[in-house]
Scaffold this active site. Structure first.
Site, PDB file in Angstrom:
ATOM      1  N   HIS A 129       0.843  -1.194   0.000  1.00  0.00           N
ATOM      2  CA  HIS A 129       0.000   0.000   0.000  1.00  0.00           C
ATOM      3  C   HIS A 129       0.885   1.254   0.000  1.00  0.00           C
ATOM      4  O   HIS A 129       1.829   1.341   0.779  1.00  0.00           O
ATOM      5  CB  HIS A 129      -0.873  -0.053   1.265  1.00  0.00           C
ATOM      6  N   ASP A 151      -5.680   8.479  -6.865  1.00  0.00           N
ATOM      7  CA  ASP A 151      -6.248   9.297  -5.793  1.00  0.00           C
ATOM      8  C   ASP A 151      -5.179  10.333  -5.433  1.00  0.00           C
ATOM      9  O   ASP A 151      -4.025   9.987  -5.178  1.00  0.00           O
ATOM     10  CB  ASP A 151      -6.573   8.400  -4.584  1.00  0.00           C
ATOM     11  N   CYS A 175      -4.321  11.892  -2.908  1.00  0.00           N
ATOM     12  CA  CYS A 175      -3.555  11.829  -1.661  1.00  0.00           C
ATOM     13  C   CYS A 175      -2.252  11.050  -1.848  1.00  0.00           C
ATOM     14  O   CYS A 175      -1.264  11.312  -1.178  1.00  0.00           O
ATOM     15  CB  CYS A 175      -4.385  11.250  -0.518  1.00  0.00           C
ATOM     16  N   TYR A 176      -2.251  10.111  -2.805  1.00  0.00           N
ATOM     17  CA  TYR A 176      -1.019   9.353  -3.061  1.00  0.00           C
ATOM     18  C   TYR A 176       0.035  10.185  -3.788  1.00  0.00           C
ATOM     19  O   TYR A 176       1.162   9.734  -3.947  1.00  0.00           O
ATOM     20  CB  TYR A 176      -1.318   8.055  -3.807  1.00  0.00           C
ATOM     21  N   ASP A 184     -11.408  18.161   0.420  1.00  0.00           N
ATOM     22  CA  ASP A 184     -11.341  18.168   1.887  1.00  0.00           C
ATOM     23  C   ASP A 184      -9.914  18.509   2.312  1.00  0.00           C
ATOM     24  O   ASP A 184      -9.019  18.615   1.471  1.00  0.00           O
ATOM     25  CB  ASP A 184     -11.790  16.807   2.456  1.00  0.00           C
ATOM     26  N   LYS A 196      -5.836  -0.546  -8.181  1.00  0.00           N
ATOM     27  CA  LYS A 196      -6.765   0.403  -7.563  1.00  0.00           C
ATOM     28  C   LYS A 196      -6.696   1.720  -8.339  1.00  0.00           C
ATOM     29  O   LYS A 196      -5.880   1.891  -9.246  1.00  0.00           O
ATOM     30  CB  LYS A 196      -6.410   0.622  -6.090  1.00  0.00           C
ATOM     31  N   HIS A 241      -7.094  15.799   1.389  1.00  0.00           N
ATOM     32  CA  HIS A 241      -6.625  15.774   0.001  1.00  0.00           C
ATOM     33  C   HIS A 241      -5.943  17.081  -0.401  1.00  0.00           C
ATOM     34  O   HIS A 241      -5.027  17.074  -1.214  1.00  0.00           O
ATOM     35  CB  HIS A 241      -7.783  15.444  -0.947  1.00  0.00           C
ATOM     36  N   ASP A 275      -9.655  14.153  -4.302  1.00  0.00           N
ATOM     37  CA  ASP A 275      -9.163  12.840  -4.715  1.00  0.00           C
ATOM     38  C   ASP A 275      -9.176  12.721  -6.244  1.00  0.00           C
ATOM     39  O   ASP A 275      -8.163  12.477  -6.891  1.00  0.00           O
ATOM     40  CB  ASP A 275     -10.071  11.815  -4.005  1.00  0.00           C
ATOM     41  N   ARG A 278      -2.650   1.077  -4.418  1.00  0.00           N
ATOM     42  CA  ARG A 278      -2.415  -0.365  -4.449  1.00  0.00           C
ATOM     43  C   ARG A 278      -2.530  -0.839  -5.890  1.00  0.00           C
ATOM     44  O   ARG A 278      -3.133  -0.164  -6.727  1.00  0.00           O
ATOM     45  CB  ARG A 278      -3.473  -1.110  -3.629  1.00  0.00           C
TER      46      ARG A 278
END
Lengths: 482, 325
Positions: free
Chosen positions: A289, A343, A345-346, A399, A340, A402, A392, A337
């Protein structure tokens, strides 16, 4: 300058700080001979961004989107569809565009959005009652990466977190809540941003951390809670920033199992979280992850110099292979991942790994596409309209979380971070303080289709707060002890 | 309407209101009266270290309002154990709560504590098998709603470890999950765990993929998945994991990779992951030139977002190629 005086740092440390500051802001202007006419940087040097880059050619990403009827692919196709017209700039969402045709970073709108989360929040925010310290951290980190002055929040933040601190050490999510590694980490970092760390009871903190240290080398998130790699990263961050003694308290349980130091068996425990895919899991045998990869690398970079610890405890080629595979086609951002979705945040959790890995491999060249990430963040993740904030992906709402990590990811993509090998080994956790940072060259900015206005500030690659805030903390607790 | 203040069962408790730290707290939450009151009673009972049946009611009430409240969960567990409460009843209550709050993860750590204690010395359930079967079933039900929930998978792994479920039944479960979605990487990770976990965690039996028979079976399993979805990273990662763990020669996989990508037919590439593997095969064969060509195909044509990474790999090749020459 008023804010600096409030920081209760002595005059000579101020001098030190200014020196550091100049080192940070120094320009590595490698492109002086690049373009032989004035006004460079004002003129699009490269192809305009509106022409699709290579990874956005349908022939390329078609390979990644063969319809095989799986739930995973259905979700992937939906995400690509919602991003594509923004990525190719067919739809600008009425965002103001820069010289290269990419949307500008909406600095003011994002800063306003973050400031709102520090005001009074309506009753449904009770769902955040156990994670309020995160709101402090996301806001302070986000605002400072936009270059906003947060020193005005210092007194209020110190007051606000006082009831969150337990007499037995550490901070909980709110008044009367148990101390928790994540809440403590977020509180300490937010205080670092505003220069208010003196509110922390360091002795009690050290004792409490001793209680969450485990016999196998890792850390629990709280007494009685789960053990995972966030605990290891959070605990090491707290120990390093507060310069707490590394010896375990005499009476803690881990000591009874033969451990003496907070760092005992830690590298081995982190090592046990690497999976067959090459990535890092939250705990041994779980799935690889992205967020845990950053926790592992940052934790090892606090333990000792990244070029020593990372190759020693991790299979670095397998890890690079996995991390590189997290950059998605055609979005250009990162997923967390395998199989997936992208996003924002990554952008930090995976994007923030590269400077640590580059220090570990001493590779002079990039291992990832900064350009791809920048384009994803600027085109897909900025909320259009009055509200601001980052999200995201286009179908989600912005938010604080993010917004903070999108900006941190932008900083990783836009700036350069350099590790300075220590001359002599020291006993305390000094390695995380050996970083300097530099801005991109004008040539790079043109290549990545950004202007000055779209740049975020230099963010510390391990602690994810401003470089100068980390330096201030280092000076504050230079003496160590309790 | 105060819920606790008017309740005679709580008359002896002096609630502890929130200390906001000062007149201008940051990110202050305008709590509902209900929440605010309930929390002030929790603070009071925690300060008094009270573990009683009414604390269970109080924590249940709070969890309903805010399931992400880790303190409440931890204190509830402590109270349950202090009271020697009926943990089966707790498990039933947890089933409903988990379904109502699917994204919540504290619940899975709590469940873990409860089930572990149920089988511990104290409660020692007679029908352990019935318990883990019910747990496995419940978990599978959760996967119908979100098949990639990280915390549920982590709980599933714990069940396997706790009850020694390393056998064919659990392998079949991974096959069932993968039949639903061959790209579900969490299911692939679980398969790896079931096959190798026993050897890795306990070292008391089973060699995992280092057993030649197991290895052959798992290689075949991954290859069949690739045949169905060539551009699916999960089975390719699984194959690479087997190679890395066993040290088997990549040469065994060359023919397989070439079914999906080969230098002879650069226009017919069906999987970028096949190219990636092929580059490694050429490295093993010390054919730096061919490896470079494959990496160029990836960088320029089939996977340009990772151009820098492929170039980095090519750079490593230069060194190795020179060493080989």
């Amino acid at each position: 300058m008023a804010s600096l005086q409030e920081d209760s740092i002595s005059i000579d440390t101020l001098d030190e700080r200014l020196k550091i500051q100049s080192r940070i802001e120094e320009l590595p202007d490698t492109d002086d001979e690049g373009v032989p006419f004035p006004g460079k940087g004002q003129i699009p040097l490269n192809r305009p961004a509106s022409i699709s880059p290579s990874w956005l050619q349908p022939a390329v990403f078609g390979l990644f989107h063969i319809d095989d009827g799986t739930t995973t692919m259905e979700a992937q196709q939906k995400t690509t569809a919602e991003c594509l017209s923004y990525l190719t700039l067919k739809d600008s969402q009425d965002l103001p565009l820069n010289l290269y045709g990419l949307p500008h970073l909406r600095r003011k709108a994002h800063a306003d959005f973050l400031r709102v989360t520090l005001g009074t929040l309506p009753a449904p925010y009770a769902a955040m009652d156990a994670s309020r310290p995160w709101l402090f951290y996301w806001t302070m980190a986000g605002l400072t990466s936009l270059g906003e002055d947060v020193s005005g929040y210092r007194e209020r933040l110190m007051e606000t977190v006082r009831p969150l601190q337990n007499p037995t050490g550490g901070f909980g999510g709110g008044h009367g809540q148990l101390s928790h590694c994540a809440c403590t980490y977020a509180t300490v970092l937010a205080l670092t941003c505003v220069g208010g760390l003196e509110v922390v009871d360091r002795t009690a903190m050290w004792r409490w951390l001793g209680e969450v240290k485990q016999a196998d080398g890792g850390f629990k998130m709280a007494l009685g809670a789960e053990e995972d790699i966030r605990g290891a990263y959070c605990a090491m961050t707290i120990l390093a920033l507060l310069n707490l003694p590394l010896e375990l308290p005499q009476d803690c349980a881990a000591r009874k199992t033969g451990l003496n130091s907070f760092t005992d068996k830690l590298g081995e425990w982190v090592s046990s979280c690497q999976t067959y895919e090459g990535g890092i899991a939250g705990a041994p045998t779980n799935e690889a992850h992205g967020a845990y990869a950053f926790c592992a690398l940052a934790c090892l970079s606090i333990l000792d110099a990244p070029h020593k610890t990372i190759p020693r405890f991790l299979n670095i080629e397998a890890l690079i292979h996995w991390l590189a595979s997290m950059q998605t086609t055609p979005e250009g951002g990162f997923a967390g991942r395998t199989n997936k979705l992208v996003d924002a945040c990554y952008s930090h959790w995976v994007g923030g790994c590269w400077s640590l890995l580059q220090a570990a491999t001493k590779s002079p060249n990039d291992l990832w596409s900064r350009e791809g990430l920048i384009r994803y963040l600027l085109t897909c993740c900025q909320q259009p309209g009055k509200r601001g904030g980052m999200r995201d992906k286009p179908s989600t709402r912005p938010d604080g979380y993010h917004t903070c990590y999108s900006l941190a990811g932008l900083s990783a993509a836009q700036n350069h971070y350099h590790y300075h090998t220590e001359e002599s080994p020291t006993t305390f956790l000094s390695s995380a303080f050996q970083w300097s940072a530099s801005r991109p060259s004008k040539e790079e900015m043109a290549q990545w289709s950004i202007e000055e206005e779209d740049r975020v500030r230099l963010v510390h690659p391990v602690f994810v707060v401003p470089m100068e805030a980390v330096e201030r903390a280092r000076l504050q607790f230079e003496k160590g002890g309790l | 309407m105060p819920k606790y203040a008017d309740d005679p069962t709580w008359a002896d408790i002096v609630p502890l209101p929130t200390d906001e730290g000062g007149p201008n707290p940051l990110a202050a939450i305008a709590y509902s009266d209900d929440y605010s009151e309930t929390m002030s009673y929790l603070r009071a009972v925690m300060a008094a270290k009270e573990h009683s049946p009414r604390v269970l009611d109080l924590t249940e009430d709070l969890i309903d309002m805010n399931p992400a409240h880790y303190t409440v969960w931890l204190y509830r567990a402590e109270t349950l154990f202090a009271l020697h409460s009926d943990l089966r009843a707790e498990l039933e209550w947890l089933n409903e709560t988990a379904l109502a709050h699917q994204k919540n993860y504290q619940i899975w750590h709590h469940r873990n504590l409860i089930v572990d204690r149920l089988c511990g010395e104290e409660q020692g359930v007679v029908d352990e098998e019935g318990l883990w079967k019910a747990e496995c079933e419940f978990v599978e039900q959760m996967f119908e709603r979100d098949a990639k929930n990280y915390h549920v998978w982590s709980y599933r792994q714990w069940l396997v470890r706790r009850f020694g479920l390393w056998g064919p039944v659990e392998l079949e479960f991974t096959e069932r999950m993968l039949a639903r979605d061959l790209r579900n990487n969490s299911a692939w990770n679980h398969r790896w765990f079931v096959v190798n976990g026993r050897a890795e965690m306990e070292g008391d039996g089973g060699l995992g993929v280092e057993d030649p028979e197991v290895r052959a079976r798992e290689v075949k399993f991954a290859m069949e998945a690739v045949a169905k979805t060539p551009q699916n990273q999960s089975p390719w990662n699984y194959l690479r994991g087997i190679v890395r763990k066993t040290g088997m020669s990549l040469g065994h996989l060359k023919g397989f990779a070439e079914q999906y990508a080969s230098l002879k037919e650069p226009d017919e590439v069906r999987s970028s992951f096949a190219l990636d593997l092929l580059a490694e095969v050429y490295v093993e064969e010390k054919k730096a030139k061919e490896a470079g060509e494959v990496l160029d195909l990836l960088a320029t044509r089939y996977d340009p977002i990772r151009k820098h990474y492929w170039q980095y790999r090519k750079g490593l090749l230069g060194v190795e190629g020179a060493a080989a020459a």
